[in-house]
Design a protein around this motif. Structure first.
Motif, PDB file in Angstrom:
ATOM      1  N   ALA A   1      48.723  -1.173  39.971  1.00  0.00           N
ATOM      2  CA  ALA A   1      49.146  -2.616  39.711  1.00  0.00           C
ATOM      3  C   ALA A   1      50.889  -2.661  39.833  1.00  0.00           C
ATOM      4  CB  ALA A   1      49.078  -2.929  38.072  1.00  0.00           C
ATOM      5  N   PHE A   2      51.334  -1.294  39.674  1.00  0.00           N
ATOM      6  CA  PHE A   2      52.394  -1.374  40.042  1.00  0.00           C
ATOM      7  C   PHE A   2      53.349  -1.711  41.912  1.00  0.00           C
ATOM      8  CE2 PHE A   2      52.296   1.376  36.259  1.00  0.00           C
ATOM      9  CZ  PHE A   2      53.587   0.543  35.527  1.00  0.00           C
ATOM     10  N   GLU A   3      51.910  -1.659  42.592  1.00  0.00           N
ATOM     11  CA  GLU A   3      52.531  -1.536  44.283  1.00  0.00           C
ATOM     12  C   GLU A   3      52.244  -2.879  44.253  1.00  0.00           C
ATOM     13  OE1 GLU A   3      49.331  -0.656  48.154  1.00  0.00           O
ATOM     14  OE2 GLU A   3      48.519   0.023  46.210  1.00  0.00           O
ATOM     15  N   LEU A   4      50.878  -3.329  43.866  1.00  0.00           N
ATOM     16  CA  LEU A   4      51.215  -5.304  43.412  1.00  0.00           C
ATOM     17  C   LEU A   4      52.057  -6.074  43.312  1.00  0.00           C
ATOM     18  CD1 LEU A   4      47.109  -5.498  43.044  1.00  0.00           C
ATOM     19  CD2 LEU A   4      48.144  -5.870  45.169  1.00  0.00           C
ATOM     20  N   LYS A   5      52.588  -4.865  41.765  1.00  0.00           N
ATOM     21  CA  LYS A   5      53.510  -6.147  42.000  1.00  0.00           C
ATOM     22  C   LYS A   5      55.234  -6.064  42.680  1.00  0.00           C
ATOM     23  CE  LYS A   5      56.212  -3.681  38.936  1.00  0.00           C
ATOM     24  NZ  LYS A   5      57.652  -3.942  39.334  1.00  0.00           N
ATOM     25  N   ASN A   6      55.043  -5.022  42.829  1.00  0.00           N
ATOM     26  CA  ASN A   6      56.692  -4.589  43.406  1.00  0.00           C
ATOM     27  C   ASN A   6      56.238  -5.351  44.685  1.00  0.00           C
ATOM     28  OD1 ASN A   6      57.856  -3.080  42.109  1.00  0.00           O
ATOM     29  ND2 ASN A   6      56.676  -1.036  42.505  1.00  0.00           N
TER      30      ASN A   6
ATOM     31  N   ALA B   1      42.641  -5.912  38.118  1.00  0.00           N
ATOM     32  CA  ALA B   1      42.892  -4.433  38.089  1.00  0.00           C
ATOM     33  C   ALA B   1      41.679  -3.043  37.503  1.00  0.00           C
ATOM     34  CB  ALA B   1      44.122  -3.797  37.854  1.00  0.00           C
ATOM     35  N   LEU B   2      41.192  -2.626  38.495  1.00  0.00           N
ATOM     36  CA  LEU B   2      39.868  -1.798  37.168  1.00  0.00           C
ATOM     37  C   LEU B   2      41.430  -0.824  36.445  1.00  0.00           C
ATOM     38  CD1 LEU B   2      38.195  -0.164  39.974  1.00  0.00           C
ATOM     39  CD2 LEU B   2      37.090  -1.394  38.705  1.00  0.00           C
ATOM     40  N   PRO B   3      40.295  -0.349  35.361  1.00  0.00           N
ATOM     41  CA  PRO B   3      41.403   0.306  33.810  1.00  0.00           C
ATOM     42  C   PRO B   3      41.764   2.027  34.705  1.00  0.00           C
ATOM     43  CG  PRO B   3      38.877  -0.395  32.963  1.00  0.00           C
ATOM     44  CD  PRO B   3      39.025  -0.472  34.815  1.00  0.00           C
ATOM     45  N   ASP B   4      41.335   2.385  35.863  1.00  0.00           N
ATOM     46  CA  ASP B   4      41.755   3.945  36.676  1.00  0.00           C
ATOM     47  C   ASP B   4      42.248   3.566  37.637  1.00  0.00           C
ATOM     48  OD1 ASP B   4      39.298   3.261  38.094  1.00  0.00           O
ATOM     49  OD2 ASP B   4      38.482   5.349  37.841  1.00  0.00           O
TER      50      ASP B   4
ATOM     51  N   ILE C   1      45.714  -7.078  47.786  1.00  0.00           N
ATOM     52  CA  ILE C   1      45.217  -6.472  46.733  1.00  0.00           C
ATOM     53  C   ILE C   1      45.568  -4.505  47.484  1.00  0.00           C
ATOM     54  CG2 ILE C   1      42.083  -4.755  48.321  1.00  0.00           C
ATOM     55  CD1 ILE C   1      41.675  -7.242  49.391  1.00  0.00           C
ATOM     56  N   SER C   2      45.501  -3.942  46.294  1.00  0.00           N
ATOM     57  CA  SER C   2      45.958  -2.217  46.678  1.00  0.00           C
ATOM     58  C   SER C   2      45.513  -1.599  47.608  1.00  0.00           C
ATOM     59  CB  SER C   2      46.472  -1.533  45.342  1.00  0.00           C
ATOM     60  OG  SER C   2      44.190  -1.692  44.595  1.00  0.00           O
ATOM     61  N   SER C   3      46.266  -0.905  47.951  1.00  0.00           N
ATOM     62  CA  SER C   3      46.109   0.456  48.510  1.00  0.00           C
ATOM     63  C   SER C   3      45.043   0.870  48.316  1.00  0.00           C
ATOM     64  CB  SER C   3      46.764   1.313  49.273  1.00  0.00           C
ATOM     65  OG  SER C   3      47.545   2.160  48.253  1.00  0.00           O
ATOM     66  N   ASN C   4      44.361   1.466  47.196  1.00  0.00           N
ATOM     67  CA  ASN C   4      43.426   2.196  47.085  1.00  0.00           C
ATOM     68  C   ASN C   4      42.306   1.193  46.273  1.00  0.00           C
ATOM     69  OD1 ASN C   4      43.856   1.147  44.075  1.00  0.00           O
ATOM     70  ND2 ASN C   4      44.268   2.556  43.146  1.00  0.00           N
ATOM     71  N   GLU C   5      42.446   0.004  46.373  1.00  0.00           N
ATOM     72  CA  GLU C   5      41.266  -1.167  46.616  1.00  0.00           C
ATOM     73  C   GLU C   5      41.375  -1.284  44.638  1.00  0.00           C
ATOM     74  OE1 GLU C   5      38.226  -1.472  49.168  1.00  0.00           O
ATOM     75  OE2 GLU C   5      39.602  -1.910  50.988  1.00  0.00           O
TER      76      GLU C   5
END
Length: 192
Positions: free
Chosen positions: A134-139, A126-129, A59-63
């Motif tokens: 997405a980059f955080e998860l990819k990396n 991912a949410l549109p905003d 999960i990304s830090s901004n959820e």
């Protein structure tokens, strides 16, 4: 990026339902006449528990984004997963359609290494905003694969997603059109 836990189920499932309403391969699993959103929710719950069991929810830090990605050899049989899959199959796929769906899934699995020694990037939502989520998860996932020195395999039935995967270093190694549904799958691999 953080590892997801059981308390993240609603977040993960709601993001997946939102993203997969327009995914032809996911929608094609649902028996005609059934509520698509409820079917996707049932499938999302099943995949959530399979990924949780394999320590593969990120999960990304901004959820605002989630990825289901795990070492394919991880995890053992889980009765809970079996029951969720069985419920989904009976209620949303149907007995008549089940052999075709199982054949499609078996074909997809055969396109990846039989030894299972790789990361499987199963789903992303991912949410549109969501911004940089997405980059955080990819990396984070690429770093995880580099540390383990393992490739990442995925497939998609959305051509736009195939182009995005390739932009981030994945290589398409096969394209397959399901004979019965004419849905195309792009099989991709990323090497550390």
């Amino acid at each position: 990026m953080r590892k997801g836990t059981l308390i993240d189920q609603n977040l993960v499932v709601s993001l997946m339902v939102r993203m997969f309403k327009d995914n032809p391969a996911v929608v094609s699993l649902i028996k005609p006449g059934k509520n698509i959103e409820n079917g996707i929710r049932s499938l999302a719950n099943s995949t959530f528990f399979q990924s949780l069991h394999r320590d593969g929810i990120w999960i990304s830090s901004n959820e605002g984004a989630v990825a289901l990605c795990f070492h394919f050899n991880s995890g053992k049989f889980s009765f809970q997963e079996f029951l969720l899959d069985l419920r989904f199959a009976i209620k949303y796929i149907g007995f008549k359609r089940l052999p075709g769906v199982l054949a499609r899934e078996a074909y997809r699995k055969k396109q990846r290494p039989a030894d299972g020694n790789y990361f499987y990037f199963w789903f992303f939502a991912a949410l549109p905003d969501a911004g940089e989520a997405a980059f955080e998860l990819k990396n984070g996932i690429f770093d995880m694969a580099r540390k383990a020195d393992l490739p990442i395999f995925t497939e998609t039935s959305v051509e736009r997603n195939q182009k995005i995967y390739e932009r981030y270093g994945f290589k398409t190694y096969q394209i397959w059109e399901v004979p019965t549904t004419k849905i195309k799958f792009w099989f991709l691999k990323w090497e550390p």
